[in-house]
Design a protein around this motif. Structure first.
Motif, PDB file in Angstrom:
ATOM      1  N   PRO A 597     -40.856   4.716  -9.869  1.00 44.51           N
ATOM      2  CA  PRO A 597     -41.550   5.973 -10.194  1.00 44.51           C
ATOM      3  C   PRO A 597     -42.451   5.906 -11.416  1.00 44.51           C
ATOM      4  CG  PRO A 597     -39.270   6.110 -10.881  1.00 44.51           C
ATOM      5  CD  PRO A 597     -39.420   4.790 -10.185  1.00 44.51           C
ATOM      6  N   LEU A 598     -42.443   4.811 -12.169  1.00 46.81           N
ATOM      7  CA  LEU A 598     -43.218   4.768 -13.408  1.00 46.81           C
ATOM      8  C   LEU A 598     -44.729   4.838 -13.182  1.00 46.81           C
ATOM      9  CD1 LEU A 598     -41.185   2.167 -15.517  1.00 46.81           C
ATOM     10  CD2 LEU A 598     -41.231   4.658 -15.726  1.00 46.81           C
ATOM     11  N   PRO A 599     -45.310   4.116 -12.213  1.00 47.29           N
ATOM     12  CA  PRO A 599     -46.770   4.229 -12.044  1.00 47.29           C
ATOM     13  C   PRO A 599     -47.234   5.643 -11.724  1.00 47.29           C
ATOM     14  CG  PRO A 599     -45.962   2.269 -10.941  1.00 47.29           C
ATOM     15  CD  PRO A 599     -44.759   3.049 -11.364  1.00 47.29           C
ATOM     16  N   LEU A 600     -46.515   6.380 -10.907  1.00 45.65           N
ATOM     17  CA  LEU A 600     -46.916   7.750 -10.594  1.00 45.65           C
ATOM     18  C   LEU A 600     -46.633   8.697 -11.753  1.00 45.65           C
ATOM     19  CD1 LEU A 600     -45.750   8.111  -6.885  1.00 45.65           C
ATOM     20  CD2 LEU A 600     -48.073   7.799  -7.745  1.00 45.65           C
ATOM     21  N   GLN A 601     -45.634   8.371 -12.571  1.00 46.64           N
ATOM     22  CA  GLN A 601     -45.319   9.234 -13.705  1.00 46.64           C
ATOM     23  C   GLN A 601     -46.280   9.018 -14.862  1.00 46.64           C
ATOM     24  OE1 GLN A 601     -43.103  11.495 -13.505  1.00 46.64           O
ATOM     25  NE2 GLN A 601     -42.808  12.213 -15.586  1.00 46.64           N
ATOM     26  N   PHE A 602     -46.709   7.776 -15.062  1.00 47.26           N
ATOM     27  CA  PHE A 602     -47.647   7.448 -16.145  1.00 47.26           C
ATOM     28  C   PHE A 602     -48.815   6.655 -15.566  1.00 47.26           C
ATOM     29  CE2 PHE A 602     -43.289   7.396 -17.863  1.00 47.26           C
ATOM     30  CZ  PHE A 602     -43.370   8.467 -18.735  1.00 47.26           C
ATOM     31  N   PHE A 625     -50.691   1.460 -15.590  1.00 44.75           N
ATOM     32  CA  PHE A 625     -49.467   1.411 -14.798  1.00 44.75           C
ATOM     33  C   PHE A 625     -49.765   1.623 -13.324  1.00 44.75           C
ATOM     34  CE2 PHE A 625     -45.693   2.242 -17.857  1.00 44.75           C
ATOM     35  CZ  PHE A 625     -46.068   1.125 -18.580  1.00 44.75           C
ATOM     36  N   MET A 626     -50.795   2.422 -13.020  1.00 41.33           N
ATOM     37  CA  MET A 626     -51.135   2.667 -11.632  1.00 41.33           C
ATOM     38  C   MET A 626     -51.580   1.383 -10.940  1.00 41.33           C
ATOM     39  SD  MET A 626     -51.140   4.843  -9.223  1.00 41.33           S
ATOM     40  CE  MET A 626     -50.993   6.416 -10.041  1.00 41.33           C
ATOM     41  N   LEU A1291     -19.755  13.807  -6.016  1.00 42.18           N
ATOM     42  CA  LEU A1291     -20.432  14.273  -7.231  1.00 42.18           C
ATOM     43  C   LEU A1291     -21.796  13.607  -7.353  1.00 42.18           C
ATOM     44  CD1 LEU A1291     -17.436  14.051  -9.728  1.00 42.18           C
ATOM     45  CD2 LEU A1291     -18.429  16.137  -8.858  1.00 42.18           C
ATOM     46  N   ILE A1292     -22.782  14.413  -7.736  1.00 40.99           N
ATOM     47  CA  ILE A1292     -24.110  13.921  -8.091  1.00 40.99           C
ATOM     48  C   ILE A1292     -24.413  14.422  -9.491  1.00 40.99           C
ATOM     49  CG2 ILE A1292     -26.576  13.996  -7.606  1.00 40.99           C
ATOM     50  CD1 ILE A1292     -26.032  14.239  -4.727  1.00 40.99           C
ATOM     51  N   PHE A1293     -24.535  13.496 -10.424  1.00 49.16           N
ATOM     52  CA  PHE A1293     -24.888  13.846 -11.799  1.00 49.16           C
ATOM     53  C   PHE A1293     -26.379  13.592 -11.998  1.00 49.16           C
ATOM     54  CE2 PHE A1293     -20.372  12.863 -12.045  1.00 49.16           C
ATOM     55  CZ  PHE A1293     -19.899  13.937 -12.785  1.00 49.16           C
ATOM     56  N   ILE A1294     -27.039  14.539 -12.636  1.00 49.14           N
ATOM     57  CA  ILE A1294     -28.474  14.467 -12.870  1.00 49.14           C
ATOM     58  C   ILE A1294     -28.718  14.539 -14.374  1.00 49.14           C
ATOM     59  CG2 ILE A1294     -30.717  15.529 -12.416  1.00 49.14           C
ATOM     60  CD1 ILE A1294     -29.539  16.719  -9.885  1.00 49.14           C
ATOM     61  N   LEU A1295     -29.456  13.570 -14.889  1.00 44.07           N
ATOM     62  CA  LEU A1295     -29.803  13.530 -16.313  1.00 44.07           C
ATOM     63  C   LEU A1295     -31.313  13.458 -16.438  1.00 44.07           C
ATOM     64  CD1 LEU A1295     -29.068  13.140 -19.365  1.00 44.07           C
ATOM     65  CD2 LEU A1295     -29.145  10.683 -18.911  1.00 44.07           C
ATOM     66  N   ARG A1296     -31.870  14.352 -17.209  1.00 46.16           N
ATOM     67  CA  ARG A1296     -33.310  14.319 -17.447  1.00 46.16           C
ATOM     68  C   ARG A1296     -33.612  13.361 -18.592  1.00 46.16           C
ATOM     69  NH1 ARG A1296     -37.566  16.587 -20.354  1.00 46.16           N
ATOM     70  NH2 ARG A1296     -39.427  16.960 -19.083  1.00 46.16           N
ATOM     71  N   LEU A1297     -34.481  12.388 -18.320  1.00 43.30           N
ATOM     72  CA  LEU A1297     -34.884  11.420 -19.329  1.00 43.30           C
ATOM     73  C   LEU A1297     -36.063  11.957 -20.136  1.00 43.30           C
ATOM     74  CD1 LEU A1297     -34.716   8.199 -17.112  1.00 43.30           C
ATOM     75  CD2 LEU A1297     -32.943   9.131 -18.608  1.00 43.30           C
ATOM     76  N   LYS A1298     -36.308  11.324 -21.268  1.00 44.21           N
ATOM     77  CA  LYS A1298     -37.432  11.745 -22.104  1.00 44.21           C
ATOM     78  C   LYS A1298     -38.770  11.478 -21.433  1.00 44.21           C
ATOM     79  CE  LYS A1298     -34.935  11.007 -26.451  1.00 44.21           C
ATOM     80  NZ  LYS A1298     -34.890  10.259 -27.736  1.00 44.21           N
ATOM     81  N   THR A1299     -38.790  10.594 -20.465  1.00 38.10           N
ATOM     82  CA  THR A1299     -40.025  10.296 -19.738  1.00 38.10           C
ATOM     83  C   THR A1299     -40.381  11.361 -18.721  1.00 38.10           C
ATOM     84  OG1 THR A1299     -38.769   9.002 -18.128  1.00 38.10           O
ATOM     85  CG2 THR A1299     -39.688   7.829 -20.018  1.00 38.10           C
ATOM     86  N   GLY A1300     -39.506  12.346 -18.528  1.00 36.40           N
ATOM     87  CA  GLY A1300     -39.732  13.350 -17.496  1.00 36.40           C
ATOM     88  C   GLY A1300     -39.150  12.975 -16.149  1.00 36.40           C
ATOM     89  N   ASN A1320     -26.491   5.100  -6.767  1.00 36.61           N
ATOM     90  CA  ASN A1320     -26.131   5.075  -8.174  1.00 36.61           C
ATOM     91  C   ASN A1320     -27.152   4.258  -8.950  1.00 36.61           C
ATOM     92  OD1 ASN A1320     -24.544   5.789 -10.298  1.00 36.61           O
ATOM     93  ND2 ASN A1320     -23.049   4.178 -10.007  1.00 36.61           N
ATOM     94  N   GLY A1321     -27.866   4.894  -9.860  1.00 33.69           N
ATOM     95  CA  GLY A1321     -28.908   4.233 -10.623  1.00 33.69           C
ATOM     96  C   GLY A1321     -30.306   4.610 -10.207  1.00 33.69           C
ATOM     97  N   SER A1322     -30.449   5.493  -9.233  1.00 37.26           N
ATOM     98  CA  SER A1322     -31.782   5.924  -8.812  1.00 37.26           C
ATOM     99  C   SER A1322     -32.474   6.700  -9.928  1.00 37.26           C
ATOM    100  CB  SER A1322     -31.693   6.795  -7.557  1.00 37.26           C
ATOM    101  OG  SER A1322     -31.219   6.060  -6.461  1.00 37.26           O
ATOM    102  N   VAL A1323     -33.783   6.547  -9.988  1.00 37.18           N
ATOM    103  CA  VAL A1323     -34.616   7.298 -10.920  1.00 37.18           C
ATOM    104  C   VAL A1323     -35.697   7.969 -10.096  1.00 37.18           C
ATOM    105  CG1 VAL A1323     -36.126   7.191 -12.932  1.00 37.18           C
ATOM    106  CG2 VAL A1323     -34.145   5.675 -12.789  1.00 37.18           C
ATOM    107  N   VAL A1324     -35.783   9.296 -10.172  1.00 44.04           N
ATOM    108  CA  VAL A1324     -36.710  10.056  -9.338  1.00 44.04           C
ATOM    109  C   VAL A1324     -37.530  10.973 -10.223  1.00 44.04           C
ATOM    110  CG1 VAL A1324     -35.166   9.947  -7.358  1.00 44.04           C
ATOM    111  CG2 VAL A1324     -35.028  11.890  -8.910  1.00 44.04           C
ATOM    112  N   SER A1325     -38.626  11.452  -9.665  1.00 42.99           N
ATOM    113  CA  SER A1325     -39.514  12.350 -10.392  1.00 42.99           C
ATOM    114  C   SER A1325     -39.092  13.794 -10.166  1.00 42.99           C
ATOM    115  CB  SER A1325     -40.959  12.153  -9.927  1.00 42.99           C
ATOM    116  OG  SER A1325     -41.079  12.483  -8.556  1.00 42.99           O
ATOM    117  N   LYS A1326     -39.673  14.678 -10.939  1.00 43.82           N
ATOM    118  CA  LYS A1326     -39.330  16.086 -10.836  1.00 43.82           C
ATOM    119  C   LYS A1326     -39.780  16.680  -9.514  1.00 43.82           C
ATOM    120  CE  LYS A1326     -40.023  20.537 -13.160  1.00 43.82           C
ATOM    121  NZ  LYS A1326     -40.659  21.223 -14.316  1.00 43.82           N
ATOM    122  N   ARG A1327     -40.948  16.245  -9.021  1.00 40.62           N
ATOM    123  CA  ARG A1327     -41.485  16.852  -7.805  1.00 40.62           C
ATOM    124  C   ARG A1327     -40.636  16.520  -6.577  1.00 40.62           C
ATOM    125  NH1 ARG A1327     -45.340  13.584  -9.907  1.00 40.62           N
ATOM    126  NH2 ARG A1327     -45.210  11.407  -9.258  1.00 40.62           N
TER     127      ARG A1327
END
Length: 1386
Positions: A597-602, A625-626, A1291-1300, A1320-1327
């Motif tokens: 998700p980093l290229p689409l986020q930044f 990054f794109m 259980l699904i735990f969600i943590l918001r990172l400083k990167t959004g 476990n370990g997935s990183v997803v965007s807000k959208r």
């Protein structure tokens, strides 16, 4: 250093001045009578004065230097060891002077005993070794048991042990030498006595310095580092218990190691002892430095020998430090079932597990060795220490010689009915392989997470940072073989674990971050000069490096991409043969999962990094990054092509759905920025990477990275592999089908042919699985077929236009026929009629799944309503509640024992001219549907406003003289009928008189008489005299009352003798049966039937956990106010579904009441959706999800419900339950919606059953996950909660990172391994967060239904309820009564 310790000379006896023969004779004559009295309790000492004792000791000292050809030396040792015990207990055999001054004489004895350990010229014999062991054991017993030792004696004892160890370990290690055979025991006694001294008489500072200098000269001996690791580990275990208390994860050490720490050691001395022992070994990295280690002649010889063990010593030292770091992080060190494997560089045998470094998922994977045992994860807290380490220079890393040892097989536990296989082979096997949970497993016995009370990163680096950074960058001369690679790899892995265990709100010193990044850049080299063990260690320990909010870590993105490419796209596995390739690939995939998700986020961030050309093996070309997005996509697809492990394949599938969903939503919102073609092309040319090689050897590249093109590529790749390589692997097939379902819901613009190709592949897959031989059929196989039918349903509902093609519709219907009957009617040229087929489905579950697909086809194609309304009898006649009075206005019929039709014969709506109208409520397995029917004599298109034109006009009365009258007598038969000759056919019908009986003859005579009288009456003239007026025939007035139910049933062909035959006289039930609505309980059963959902209903609870919260009350109170939760949490709630009033449902994904989220939310933090008034709901054609946000207020509100509504409803235990069992069951009580039944937060209610045990927890700090009060939440308002119910909660735990971005952590017990799209370990965007969480809830609940034996599909539940209603309320009237009832009002 003390010269007496390093001089190598002990006490010199006066007898050494005489010839050897003289001294020998004196010793023999002296010790013989002394030795004779040893061990005899009644024997008294022959020595009585100090002079006698001192002279005798001079003789004994000289005797210790004699040759070992006799027993003289042994007797001397026996005498001295017996006299030393004077400090333990008094004996008669001990001389009185020694008893009066024990400490003084023991000190002298220790100085004399050193002579025994001085180097001897003759070969070391077993006798000599036994004497040395006797002395060491005596010293050990003296230190343990004596309570009379003075400080001087303690220091003399420690000096004695330092001197003898120096005498043995400072010499070169040769085969059979004293140092080889006694070093372990001597070092163990030294450290144990030193620990006892710390407890009873703490050593002086000078003695600590002396010991540190001595150990620095002995580091070339393996025993030194091994014993140091034992002692420091035992001290660390005691220190952690004192510092953090019993709640901190226990650092387990062997019992014999834990016994080294004196039980009476004061708690205040433990930290001081630990810190001094930690630095007693000095810098372990010095072992790898020839300049430092060669400071003594013996160590020089060791360093110059070709078979030097210095590399192994270096590795053991770094392993010990790594163990200490894990202990302070709260990691529990457990070594289970170790597997030995030869180290590739040092040629040594050690053991190691890297599986413990990977997170949990839920897949059974056996452990695989790498280098040594690594601790399993669980973590801890910090201590401040020394200053930050001195910066080091970055140099070039040498290359390493690859090892040729093949990796061990990757075993799996298999189900008994299946054929075994290993994951090293391709996924093609002859039968299904079921993967039980173990490794993750995503879920049965997950590895512990870092303790929330663990150390800060800075504190750990203060203690161990200087050693770890120094070790990671030591001995990197490319001209020499990298013998130190294993120790360096251990240091790299330890550093990565330290930084990945960073707390959420923790800040790390910039000097440590910059040094860590520079070290990583050195280790991530992928050129020929790279070090494979280091690269593997970094990847294995950095799976969550990009999820920890490390400042500036995203600058490492291009370097990690290169490293991941080297592992995932490189088929040359020999480079990493020292580590399990499955584990290494899994770690690389998890890192890739966090990079996607980093290229689409930044998109506009530049990956520029100035390195001053210090790293020749790393591609550091600058770019946005794109521009890295094509590389990431290529690696992802290439990894799928080259992957052979089932669990890794499932993680890749989850990443694919996450990527395509995020990309599609990004393009839909216009957030994707165009990247320059030249930048992308140059990047691809520089990397030279392809997306992988398929099984036929062809390579493919990605021409574009738009969502539509990637969607087509993913679908093609999935369908091709699903019907070939993966079709025998149950776990991978389930994930692939879930991915196909998710891709069907992604909104992209693609050609219809691509969708049709995917649908055909799913149908082909179902045909293949159903066609397997009967011995291979199992529950797992049938679960896969059921999941494939469900996937087919999703594609049909998401893309209904495909059914407009006749070929596609026929293909789907053939698959439905195959599932229901077990075979197709059309096979090549042969066609089997329906009545000739035998129903033999693969299983009842498969048949039910095919029926659900048929219902889906009928709804999608327009032959059935798309989605039923929520109307019932009350709504149609305007009643407030369902009562018997409203039920009696309807006629109830059952068609084919599966559909209940309620008919209301009343016109609906204003009509100018009355016409036959009927309102029908059709209750079937697929739901309840309302129809309004009207009978018109013209088509809808050509119909006028009324039907008056169809009725003839009223004309005036006809004139009597109008027209010409012709006297024509009407005849029934021709005049010449009598002249026609008869034939045999005319005689086939007998004459009337030939068939008339006597009784019938009488009736005929009466009839003839009546006819005769009537003729006479008609022949008589009119009595009134008035002429008979002939009038014109006119049509009757239009009817206003119709029996529309009779007309409707007649038009359907149901009012025939065949459809109404009595079930009592025939084995088959009647096609049309009427129901008696007057019976008691009929309306209640209809209400229960209406509340049975026609689609899957899933439930999930959403909680918000603030930092540091530990109780359920605190957590439930967070959502009461919007000031207690951030706006991101509220945005997440709004993305899950629409607000719906409690007790209502959505129809086709559209709320039945138009409610806006901001208006309903108000000032609440989400607690308004606690189920009392509102819930969040998402619905489509196949599933419905209710999201409930529990709050503390929902525990105190009294619902004032009927008592029956609290009890769980009675449902069939199995879809095979007979009607007799249903008749015996009690009347089902009414049930309300899930939200209404959720009076408090617990899962055991009338509607929230096992399928709904799903929790979504938003956390502020990731370390709070370990302290989440699940049991407390489950036991709220319930005192009978059992531990088994806790284990069933997902259980699904969600943590918001400083990167959004948002980090996902899964906990639970999934028996079907991984579930997409979130792992476990997935990183997803807000959208895409809300969409992916919704899909995860649907897939998890679907998996649980596949596992359960008590979770029939919705249409089966409704079918059983309909059968029960038919049996209870079927009308028992005869056929005439049935017909007459159609002409009467209900």
């Amino acid at each position: 250093m003390d010269q007496s310790l390093s001089s190598g000379q002990g006490h010199v006896s006066v007898l050494s001045c005489f010839p050897p023969s003289v001294g020998r004779d004196v010793v023999v004559a002296t010790v013989k009578p002394l030795g004779a009295g040893l061990g005899k309790p009644d024997t008294r000492s022959l020595l009585h004065t100090d002079r006698q004792v001192k002279w005798t000791m001079e003789v004994l000292c000289y005797g210790l230097t004699l040759p070992l050809d006799g027993d003289t030396v042994k007797v001397c040792v026996d005498i001295y060891t017996d006299w030393m015990m004077v400090l333990v207990s008094l004996r008669d055999s001990i001389p009185p002077p020694i008893s009066r001054e024990p400490n003084l004489y023991v000190q002298k004895i220790l100085r004399h005993l050193y002579t025994l350990f001085m180097p001897r010229s003759e070969h070391v014999s077993p006798v000599y070794l036994s004497l040395c062991q006797q002395v060491l054991c005596a010293v050990q017993s003296l230190a343990r048991e004596s309570t009379l030792m003075s400080r001087d004696t303690w220091e003399t004892l420690l000096h004695f042990l330092l001197r003898i160890n120096h005498a043995m370990t400072a010499q070169p290690t040769t085969t059979g030498s004293v140092s080889e055979q006694l070093s372990d025991l001597s070092m163990a006694v030294l450290f144990e006595v030193w620990l006892l001294s710390c407890s009873r008489c703490f050593p002086s500072r000078s003695l600590w310095l002396t010991g540190r200098q001595m150990l620095s000269r002995w580091r070339h001996q393996p025993a030194v580092v091994e014993q140091w690791n034992r002692v420091i580990s035992a001290l660390t275990s005691r220190l952690l218990l004192l510092t953090f208390g019993p709640s901190f994860p226990h650092f387990k050490v062997p019992d014999e190691d834990a016994a080294l720490i004196p039980a009476d050691m004061d708690d205040e001395r433990v930290p001081h002892t630990w810190f001094r022992f930690l630095h007693l070994f000095s810098n372990p990295v010095d072992v790898s430095r020839q300049v430092v280690v060669c400071s003594t002649p013996s160590s020089q010889e060791e360093a110059l020998r070709g078979d030097s063990q210095l590399a192994d010593i270096f590795f053991k030292a770094m392993r010990g430090i790594s163990t200490l770091v894990d202990a302070f992080l709260g990691v529990t060190v457990v070594n289970k079932e170790p597997t030995e494997q030869l180290l590739p560089h040092a040629g040594l045998t050690t053991r190691l597990h890297f599986r413990d470094r990977l997170p949990s998922f839920g897949v059974a994977v056996t452990r695989n060795p790498f280098r040594d045992h690594l601790p399993s994860y669980g973590l801890s807290r910090p201590r401040s220490g020394s200053a930050p380490p001195i910066p080091v220079n970055i140099m070039t890393m040498p290359s390493a010689t690859p090892s040729s040892n093949p990796p061990p097989p990757h075993n799996r536990r298999l189900k008994p009915a299946n054929v075994s296989r290993t994951t090293c082979k391709p996924l093609m096997t002859s039968s299904f392989t079921h993967h039980p949970p173990s490794f993750i497993p995503q879920f049965s016995s997950p590895q512990p997470f870092p303790s929330p009370f663990r150390c800060n990163v800075d504190s750990l680096l203060h203690l161990f940072g200087s050693w770890l950074f120094d070790a990671a960058l030591t001995n990197r001369d490319p001209a020499l073989p990298d013998r130190w690679a294993d120790g360096r790899a251990k240091a790299y892995g330890t550093l990565c674990r330290i930084f990945t265990c960073k707390k959420t709100a923790e800040d790390i010193l910039p000097v440590y971050l910059s040094r860590f990044y520079l070290v990583l850049l050195q280790g991530l080299q992928v050129s020929d000069e790279a070090c494979p063990p280091v690269l593997a260690s970094i990847l294995l320990n950095s799976t969550c490096l990009f999820c920890c909010d490390l400042r500036g870590v995203n600058l490492l993105l291009p370097f990690f991409i290169s490293a991941v490419e080297n592992v995932l796209l490189n088929r040359e596995v020999l480079r990493f043969s020292f580590v399990s390739l499955v584990d290494l690939r899994q770690a690389s995939i998890l890192i890739l999962l966090s990079l996607l998700p980093l290229p689409l986020q930044f998109p506009s961030v530049q990956s520029e990094l100035s390195l001053d050309r210090q790293f020749s093996g790393i591609d550091v070309t600058a770019g946005s990054f794109m521009s890295l997005k094509p590389r990431l996509i290529s690696v992802l697809i290439g990894a799928l092509h080259t992957e052979t492990d089932a669990s890794n394949t499932q993680i890749i599938l989850a990443a694919m759905l996450t990527l395509i969903q995020d990309l599609a939503l990004s393009e839909a919102t216009g957030q994707t920025q165009q990247e320059t073609q030249c930048d992308g092309a140059s990047r691809l040319r520089q990397t030279g990477r392809t997306c992988g090689t398929n099984t036929s050897g062809r390579t493919s590249t990605i021409p574009s990275d738009t969502a539509g093109i990637l969607w087509v590529q993913f679908v093609r790749l999935l369908t091709q592999r699903l019907t070939s390589q993966w079709r025998n692997d149950s776990a991978v097939c389930l994930c692939a089908l879930e991915l196909l379902r998710g891709l069907a819901k992604v909104e992209v613009s693609v050609e219809e042919g691509e969708k049709r190709r995917a649908l055909t592949s799913i149908c082909s897959y179902i045909v293949f699985q159903c066609s397997r031989p009967p011995p291979l059929h199992s529950r797992d196989l049938h679960s896969i077929i059921v999941a494939a039918f469900y996937c087919l349903n999703v594609w049909l509902t998401q893309h209904p236009t495909m059914l407009n093609q006749q070929e596609c519709l026929l293909e789907v219907l053939e698959i439905v026929e195959l599932g229901i009957s077990g075979s197709k009617s059309r096979r090549e040229q042969d066609v089997t009629c329906k009545e000739e087929k035998k129903l033999n489905p693969s299983s009842l579950r498969v048949k039910e799944a095919a029926e659900a697909t048929l219902s889906c086809v009928m709804q999608v194609s327009g032959a059935f309503p798309v989605l039923g309304g929520l109307l019932n009898e009350d709504d149609l006649i305007g009643c407030y509640s369902l009562r018997d009075s409203s039920v009696k206005k309807f006629r109830y019929f059952v068609v084919d024992s599966s559909v209940i039709m309620a008919m209301l014969e009343q016109p609906q709506g204003p009509e100018e001219v009355p016409c036959p109208s009927l309102t029908a409520l059709i209750r079937g397995p697929s739901g309840c549907h309302a129809w309004t029917l009207q009978l018109h004599l013209q088509p809808r298109e050509g119909r006028t406003h009324s039907q008056q034109t169809m009725i003839p006009e009223h004309h005036s009365v006809a004139k009597e003289d109008a027209g010409i009258r012709c006297g024509i007598k009407p005849q029934l038969f021709p005049e010449y009928i009598d002249r026609i000759p008869l034939v045999k056919a005319d005689l086939s019908i007998p004459a009337l008189h030939a068939t008339v009986t006597k009784e019938m003859q009488q009736r005929l005579e009466c009839l003839q008489a009546a006819i005769k009288r009537q003729r006479q009456v008609e022949a008589q003239p009119q009595v009134s005299g008035r002429s008979d007026v002939i009038t014109t025939c006119r049509p009757p007035a239009p009817a206003t009352n119709f029996q529309t139910a009779r007309l409707f049933l007649s038009h359907l062909g149901l009012l025939t003798p065949e459809t109404l035959k009595d079930p009592g006289t025939s084995g088959a039930p009647a096609q049309l049966v009427s129901l008696d609505s007057s019976l008691q309980g009929f309306s209640e059963h209809l209400r229960c039937l209406d509340q049975l959902p026609s689609r899957y209903c899933d439930y999930a609870f959403i909680l918000y956990m603030r930092a540091g919260q530990r109780t359920a009350t605190e957590i439930l109170r967070n959502v009461e106010s919007s000031y207690s939760v951030p706006s991101h949490f509220l945005d997440f709630l709004s993305s899950l579904g629409q607000p719906v009033e409690a007790g209502r449902r959505q129809v086709g994904g559209v709320s039945t009441s138009s409610l806006e989220f901001p208006a309903v939310l108000g000032d609440s933090g989400g607690g308004v959706f606690n189920g009392e008034r509102f819930v969040l709901m998402y619905a489509d054609a196949l599933t419905e999800i209710t999201f409930i946000v529990p709050s503390s207020s929902s525990h105190t509100v009294d619902r004032l419900k009927h008592p029956e509504e609290v009890e769980p409803r009675t449902e069939p235990q199995s879809h095979l339950q007979s009607h007799s069992k249903l008749r015996q069951s009690c009347t089902p009580p009414p049930t309300s919606s899930p939200a209404e039944d959720t009076k408090s937060f617990h899962f055991v209610s009338s509607t929230v059953n096992f399928e709904s045990k799903f929790l979504i927890v938003w956390v502020e700090h990731f370390e709070d996950i370990e302290s989440f009060p699940l049991s407390d939440l489950l036991s709220e308002d319930r005192n009978t909660e059992t531990p088994a119910s806790v284990s069933d909660v997902q259980l699904i735990f969600i943590l918001r990172l400083k990167t959004g971005l948002y980090r996902i952590c899964l906990r639970g017990n999934n028996k079907f391994s991984l579930i997409v799209p979130l792992v476990n370990g997935s990183v997803v965007s807000k959208r895409s967060l809300g969409v992916l969480v919704r899909e995860m809830v649907i897939n998890c609940c679907h998996r649980r239904r596949l596992e359960s034996d008590s979770a029939p599909p919705p249409h089966v539940r409704r079918k059983h309820m309909i059968s029960d209603i038919i049996h209870r309320y079927r009308s028992r009237h005869s056929e005439p009564a049935f017909y007459s009832g159609l002409f009467q009002n209900p």
